[in-house]
Design a protein around this motif. Structure first.
Motif, PDB file in Angstrom:
ATOM      1  N   THR A   6       0.877  -1.243  -0.152  1.00 35.47           N
ATOM      2  CA  THR A   6      -0.031   0.110   0.030  1.00 35.47           C
ATOM      3  C   THR A   6       1.007   1.349   0.082  1.00 35.47           C
ATOM      4  O   THR A   6       1.750   1.470   0.834  1.00 35.47           O
ATOM      5  N   ASP A 177       2.354  -4.382   3.584  1.00 36.52           N
ATOM      6  CA  ASP A 177       0.898  -5.065   3.942  1.00 36.52           C
ATOM      7  C   ASP A 177      -0.013  -4.287   2.920  1.00 36.52           C
ATOM      8  O   ASP A 177       0.146  -3.142   2.559  1.00 36.52           O
ATOM      9  N   LEU A 179      -3.311  -2.537   3.023  1.00 33.56           N
ATOM     10  CA  LEU A 179      -4.201  -1.812   3.872  1.00 33.56           C
ATOM     11  C   LEU A 179      -5.612  -1.460   3.197  1.00 33.56           C
ATOM     12  O   LEU A 179      -5.614  -0.588   2.434  1.00 33.56           O
ATOM     13  N   GLU A 180      -6.606  -1.927   3.646  1.00 25.35           N
ATOM     14  CA  GLU A 180      -7.798  -1.841   3.107  1.00 25.35           C
ATOM     15  C   GLU A 180      -8.746  -0.628   3.447  1.00 25.35           C
ATOM     16  O   GLU A 180      -9.554  -0.281   2.714  1.00 25.35           O
ATOM     17  N   THR A 181      -8.589  -0.359   4.710  1.00 21.93           N
ATOM     18  CA  THR A 181      -9.384   0.790   5.313  1.00 21.93           C
ATOM     19  C   THR A 181      -8.751   1.641   6.052  1.00 21.93           C
ATOM     20  O   THR A 181      -7.518   1.496   6.166  1.00 21.93           O
ATOM     21  N   ASP A 184      -7.083   0.412   8.799  1.00 24.56           N
ATOM     22  CA  ASP A 184      -5.891  -0.112   8.729  1.00 24.56           C
ATOM     23  C   ASP A 184      -4.677   0.652   8.638  1.00 24.56           C
ATOM     24  O   ASP A 184      -3.497   0.263   9.008  1.00 24.56           O
ATOM     25  N   GLU A 187      -3.640   1.772  12.093  1.00 18.00           N
ATOM     26  CA  GLU A 187      -2.937   0.944  12.725  1.00 18.00           C
ATOM     27  C   GLU A 187      -1.503   0.633  12.270  1.00 18.00           C
ATOM     28  O   GLU A 187      -0.593   0.245  13.159  1.00 18.00           O
ATOM     29  N   ALA A 188      -1.404   0.863  10.974  1.00 15.45           N
ATOM     30  CA  ALA A 188      -0.090   0.549  10.479  1.00 15.45           C
ATOM     31  C   ALA A 188       0.909   1.552  10.964  1.00 15.45           C
ATOM     32  O   ALA A 188       2.201   1.320  11.113  1.00 15.45           O
TER      33      ALA A 188
END
Length: 253
Positions: A6, A177, A179-181, A184, A187-188
């Motif tokens: 992402t 990673d 990251l869809e939302t 997300d 949090e990353a």
């Protein structure tokens, strides 16, 4: 060729159809949208409006702490409630921690608008990431930021810091990673999720950065301060009716 992971331009000030087109054309997956002097509900609404299947727009706030001459900027993601500008640094940190927001440090040690090295040392355990590449800054300033992040062993992030449409996508944070939302992405940034800091290169990149740097002259005028903060009617003034007196004890204006 499709990429994995992402790509997030972690701090932009502008958002419209042109910005979305430019971000998509440059292969970005997400933008963190944190305009100056806008309340969180307004930012959220605009972020939702311009998010689609190709580009996620994550709402955020760059909080101006302290007074105009000695302000310290904090980039906050994952806010649950509005927070004003121009409250004390400790007041802002306490509120961001209460909301469990991701606390990022943009343009560290830059001029009088950033956390100094002693301040970064003192608050290291409260900080989630430090910006090590900002397309607006000069190469030696970004190298210094990288050294600070390395010395403190804190995760890095990179951004265009675009105040102008043409600068969007000049730098980004590339997470391994998917990251869809927006959650997300938050949090990353709150963790040490694997990432790389990437930026464009060449003369055009440097010219865009120089133009952005020149934009600081407008941002840092007392005339603008007078327009924005001598009245409690401004939406991010801590004494605005929007905040119902919650920040009066930590307001600096």
């Amino acid at each position: 060729m499709p990429h994995t992971g992402t790509r997030v331009d972690a701090h932009v000030k502008v958002l419209d159809e042109t910005v979305v087109e430019r971000a998509t054309a440059r292969g970005l997956d997400a933008l963190v949208y944190a305009p100056h002097f806008e309340r969180l509900p307004t930012i959220r609404e605009r972020a939702k409006r311009f998010s689609d299947d190709d580009l996620l727009v994550v709402p955020a706030r760059e909080v101006f702490t302290g007074d105009w001459r000695n302000r310290r900027h904090l980039l906050a993601l994952g806010l649950s409630e509005p927070i004003p500008d121009f409250i004390t640094f400790e007041g802002a940190m306490a509120e961001l921690e209460r909301q469990d927001a991701a606390i990022l440090v943009p343009h560290p040690t830059f001029a009088t608008v950033s956390l100094t090295r002693p301040e970064l040392d003192a608050h290291r355990d409260r900080i989630d990431a430090i910006e090590t590449y900002n397309a607006k800054l000069l190469p030696h300033q970004n190298r210094r930021a990288g050294r600070v992040a390395g010395a403190l062993e804190l995760p890095a992030f990179g951004s265009s810091y675009a105040h102008l449409r043409a600068t969007v996508g000049e730098a980004w944070t590339a997470f391994t990673d998917e990251l869809e939302t927006a959650a997300d992405v938050v949090e990353a940034f709150k963790t040490d999720a694997p990432r790389r800091i990437v930026h464009r290169a060449g003369l055009d990149h440097r010219v865009r950065g120089t133009i952005e740097y020149g934009h600081l002259a407008y941002e840092n005028t007392w005339k603008r301060l007078d327009r924005l903060f001598l009245s409690g009617d401004d939406p991010t003034n801590p004494r605005s009716v929007f905040y119902e007196g919650r920040f009066d004890d930590v307001a600096v204006y």
